[in-house]
Design an enzyme around this catalytic site. Structure first.
Site, mmCIF file in Angstrom:
data_model
loop_
_atom_site.group_PDB
_atom_site.id
_atom_site.type_symbol
_atom_site.label_atom_id
_atom_site.label_comp_id
_atom_site.label_asym_id
_atom_site.label_seq_id
_atom_site.Cartn_x
_atom_site.Cartn_y
_atom_site.Cartn_z
ATOM 1 N N ASN A 1 -6.096 5.453 -2.205
ATOM 2 C CA ASN A 1 -4.823 6.225 -0.841
ATOM 3 C C ASN A 1 -5.248 8.094 -0.706
ATOM 4 O O ASN A 1 -4.910 8.524 -0.089
ATOM 5 C CB ASN A 1 -4.659 5.585 -0.388
ATOM 6 C CG ASN A 1 -4.550 4.073 0.545
ATOM 7 O OD1 ASN A 1 -5.686 4.268 -0.599
ATOM 8 N ND2 ASN A 1 -3.961 2.927 0.011
ATOM 9 N N HIS B 1 -2.140 -3.514 -6.804
ATOM 10 C CA HIS B 1 -2.813 -2.529 -5.523
ATOM 11 C C HIS B 1 -4.087 -3.617 -5.348
ATOM 12 O O HIS B 1 -5.122 -2.124 -5.641
ATOM 13 C CB HIS B 1 -2.466 -1.364 -5.013
ATOM 14 C CG HIS B 1 -3.022 -1.094 -3.908
ATOM 15 N ND1 HIS B 1 -3.635 -0.202 -3.186
ATOM 16 C CD2 HIS B 1 -2.632 -1.105 -2.320
ATOM 17 C CE1 HIS B 1 -3.876 0.263 -2.117
ATOM 18 N NE2 HIS B 1 -3.078 -0.630 -1.531
ATOM 19 N N SER C 1 0.685 -1.276 -0.341
ATOM 20 C CA SER C 1 -0.001 -0.004 -0.006
ATOM 21 C C SER C 1 0.893 1.468 0.318
ATOM 22 O O SER C 1 -0.027 2.255 -0.455
ATOM 23 C CB SER C 1 -1.095 0.028 1.276
ATOM 24 O OG SER C 1 -1.170 -1.062 1.198
ATOM 25 N N GLU D 1 -4.955 -1.196 -8.203
ATOM 26 C CA GLU D 1 -4.287 -0.797 -9.384
ATOM 27 C C GLU D 1 -3.197 -0.938 -10.232
ATOM 28 O O GLU D 1 -2.356 -1.878 -8.985
ATOM 29 C CB GLU D 1 -3.716 0.561 -8.296
ATOM 30 C CG GLU D 1 -5.125 1.921 -7.536
ATOM 31 C CD GLU D 1 -4.588 2.337 -6.582
ATOM 32 O OE1 GLU D 1 -5.136 3.324 -6.827
ATOM 33 O OE2 GLU D 1 -4.304 2.029 -5.512
#
Ligand SMILES: NC(=O)c1ccc[n+]([C@@H]2O[C@H](COP(=O)([O-])OP(=O)(O)OC[C@H]3O[C@@H](n4cnc5c(N)ncnc54)[C@H](O)[C@@H]3O)[C@@H](O)[C@H]2O)c1
Length: 686
Positions: free
Chosen positions: A200, A150, A129, A162
């Site tokens: 994120n 991801h 992450s 992702e």
């Protein structure tokens, strides 16, 4: 247009592996096995492996309870997963996803080990992450075969992934990893290797802003949560969400982003204190509706600021950022759609005051757009040219690539550009994500019926017909790349291509008569040209869905190949050149009773129930389904199919168009289209 290196053809993904059988790793392995892949799941010792397998069994068990899987599916899925604590067992895998603890040293060690045991051509992926893909790749002797994948929690349920390219990732390896995500039914978006990637990066500032508003006394938690739910169309507000996923995760991610990008991203002191308390947020009290607007605006400004900055930095595109928000976070609208909704001028002002608070520069992406005074425009059709093949991909994965005016305009432009480009020798029409094209945008039809502007629907249909006719008459081969669902207009789009190549996961259906209308983009004309009158009526009148193999058997498509052979099968089809004339394939023996039945019986007989299905289960089912369809739509569709083989394609298309006003003016069309997804329609035959 962008240029890509083409993949080596026929290079299958057969064996996959996941390292780390925790929350993420077990879910990723489950998803891979559910989609038919063989997976090896690795953890430190047998106990940890067994725990991972138990997590999978439990999730699948819950799926059986909720009717998502059958009990027998679960056995088959589990059989495809092998647990091990020995890295040496990964010698023959094609791709590995690393999902171990978020600790750079642990991850580096895992990558070094994978590099030792895996085949030199295997792709190594990380689900990190917060670390750099490039940095992890450097731990191996094959950095060009390392990518980021991801996933989002829960990785078997959340569709987003992702796909991250490191600085030296080979485009072929990247493309293979991307294609695998499509084969898994995921919605991939492309992110540059940058901390927090796309989602994120704007989601954490959104959470931070919620915490800061609480700290400043703008509103209490219940108000902020409720305001967020309303503004973003989500099921949980920021505080409830942090309680569910764990407050420390938010704190740690904000800390990492803060280190990389500065104070705005840093965890607010209150988030740190809450994490240290070990307690969830207290969410109590009555939401104060008077504060909803300010809270919604501030949350939006934080996310939209970052979204625009991401585009400036080349981390993600406008489209992928919005898809990330919709699919990964389940927001009703992505940041760029939100800016359009606010109006570009107002968005600029809101974001300027957010940027000023943090002494941050205004993103050029936003400033440039604000100067035009126009809303952001989304690229809904991508055009990629590789080795003389132009692939036109409809990019609305979360709307199953449904056709609307904007998609149609962009598809027209992309198609005509490719057709006129001397470097292009063949054109491929594709969908993104797990569907091909799920028909036309129903809301568009409803809007025009209610506004009394059916003429606009007729214009849209006429333009659609002309584009599809241009596919059909193109001197260059045009191939439909069918993976996943093709419904209504999607089937019609494919039928206008010279060749249809599909994966076993393709499925086709004409749902139109069940929503009060009939196929208007050539479906009543091209279906009988492929399968004959009887089977065309079966498909169009009953709306029966058929899988790839069945569609192949009756001639609705031309080839079915495993996903990884799709690209090479398309290349072969293009090399073979266009197919310009088509006469219906002889009806296979097994389908003769269906074809004969529909040849013999008219719609009125079918509706009266006097047509004898002679104990044939498929026919009984079809007749039953027809009983729930709109009678006017059935009659028109049947008549159009009857005439199809006696007229030219152009005359047939004109006939289809000639009934459009009539059908969209019926009460049943409004009833059918507006009931979709809400309730079964009640048709009156008017
Ligand atoms: N949890 C999320 O919401 C989320 C979302 C996206 C990405 N991620 C990332 O996914 C990764 C895993 O997160 P998680 O939440 O599943 O963690 P987790 O703690 O649940 O699982 C990690 C697993 O890795 C195993 N492991 C540790 N070292 C190992 C080694 N050397 N070899 C084999 N196995 C080893 C552990 O025993 C454990 O089972 C992290 O990089 C995390 O940042 C997490």
């Amino acid at each position: 247009m962008t240029l890509h290196t083409r993949l080596p053809p026929d290079h299958p993904f057969e064996r996959l592996a996941v390292v780390g059988a925790g929350n993420m790793g077990s879910g990723i392995a489950q998803k891979m096995a559910s989609e038919g892949f063989t997976v090896t799941l690795v953890d430190l010792d047998d106990e940890k492996v067994a725990r991972g397998l138990r997590i999978i069994e439990k999730t699948l068990g819950d799926g059986v309870q909720r009717g998502i899987f059958g009990a027998s599916d679960v056995g088959a899925i589990l059989q495809r997963i092998t647990g091990t604590s020995r890295f040496e067992d990964l010698g023959d895998v094609d791709l590995v996803v690393e999902a171990v603890f978020e600790d750079i040293d642990v991850k580096r060690r895992v990558f070094r080990r994978l590099d030792e045991v895996c085949r030199p051509d295997a792709i190594l992926a990380t689900n990190t992450s917060s670390f750099s893909v490039t940095e992890l790749a450097a731990a191996t002797t094959r950095p060009e075969r390392v990518v980021g994948l991801h996933y989002f929690y829960h990785p078997a349920k959340n569709g987003l992934v992702e796909v991250v390219s490191g600085t030296v990732t080979d485009p072929g390896a990247y493309r293979r990893a991307w294609r695998l995500q499509e084969a898994l039914g995921k919605t991939p978006i492309a992110s540059r290797d940058s901390y927090g990637f796309i989602v994120n990066r704007f989601f954490l500032p959104w959470l931070n802003e919620a915490v800061r508003m609480l700290d400043e006394g703008v509103a209490h938690t219940a108000t902020i949560d409720e305001a967020a739910k309303q503004a973003f169309g989500i099921g949980m507000g920021p505080f409830e969400l942090m309680n569910v996923t764990g407050v420390p995760i938010a704190f740690h991610t904000a800390t990492t982003l803060g280190r990389a990008f500065g104070p705005m991203y840093e965890s607010p002191a209150l988030l740190r204190a809450q994490t240290e308390s070990g307690q969830p947020w207290q969410i109590a009290g009555t939401p104060d509706a008077g504060q909803f607007a300010i809270v919604g605006d501030r949350l939006a400004a934080a996310a939209c600021y970052v979204a625009a900055a991401l585009v400036d930095e080349g981390v993600g595109t406008v489209e992928d950022t919005d898809i990330g928000a919709r699919v990964g976070l389940r927001w009703r609208r992505g940041p760029f759609e939100l800016m359009n909704q606010y109006g570009i001028g107002r968005s600029r002002d809101m974001i300027a005051s957010f940027a000023a608070r943090w002494n941050l520069p205004m993103p050029a992406t936003l400033e440039d757009q604000a100067r035009t005074g126009q809303p952001f425009r989304f690229r809904l059709v991508r055009s990629d040219i590789a080795e003389g093949i132009a692939t036109l991909t409809i990019n609305r994965p979360d709307a199953m690539n449904a056709l609307n005016e904007e998609v149609l305009s962009q598809l027209e432009a992309a198609f005509h550009a490719a057709a006129g480009n001397p470097a292009v020798k063949g054109i491929v029409i594709a969908g993104s994500g797990k569907a091909f094209v799920a028909g036309a945008d129903i809301r568009y039809f409803v809007r025009h019926i209610e506004a009394g502007t059916i003429g606009a629907i007729a214009d849209f249909t006429r333009r659609g017909q002309a584009l599809l006719r241009a596919f059909e008459t193109c001197p260059k081969p045009v191939v439909a790349r069918l993976h996943g669902l093709a419904l209504g207009g999607g089937v019609e789009l494919a039928l206008a291509c010279h060749v249809i190549v599909a994966t076993p996961k393709a499925a086709l259906a004409f749902p139109e008569t069940g929503i009060g209308i009939y196929p208007g983009l050539g479906g009543t004309q091209r279906t009988p040209r492929r399968v004959g009158r009887g089977l065309a009526k079966w498909l169009v009148l009953s709306g029966q869905s058929i899988g790839a193999e069945e569609a192949l058997a009756i001639g609705m498509l031309d080839r079915v190949v495993p996903y990884e052979r799709l690209d090479s099968a398309i290349t072969d089809a293009i090399a073979a050149g266009p197919v310009n004339t088509r006469s219906p394939r002889p009806v296979p023996e097994a389908y003769r009773p269906i074809a004969d039945f529909f040849d013999r019986h008219g719609v009125d007989e079918l509706l009266r129930g006097t047509a004898e299905s002679a104990g044939d289960v498929r026919l009984a089912k079809a007749v039953k389904r027809i009983g729930s369809k709109a009678p006017v739509a059935l009659r028109i569709a049947s008549e159009l199919i009857d005439r199809a083989l006696d007229v030219s394609v152009d005359d047939g298309l004109a006939l289809e168009l000639s009934h459009l006003h009539e059908i969209f003016a019926t009460n049943d069309a409004h009833e059918g289209l507006s009931s979709l997804g809400r309730k079964p329609p009640v048709f009156t035959g008017r």
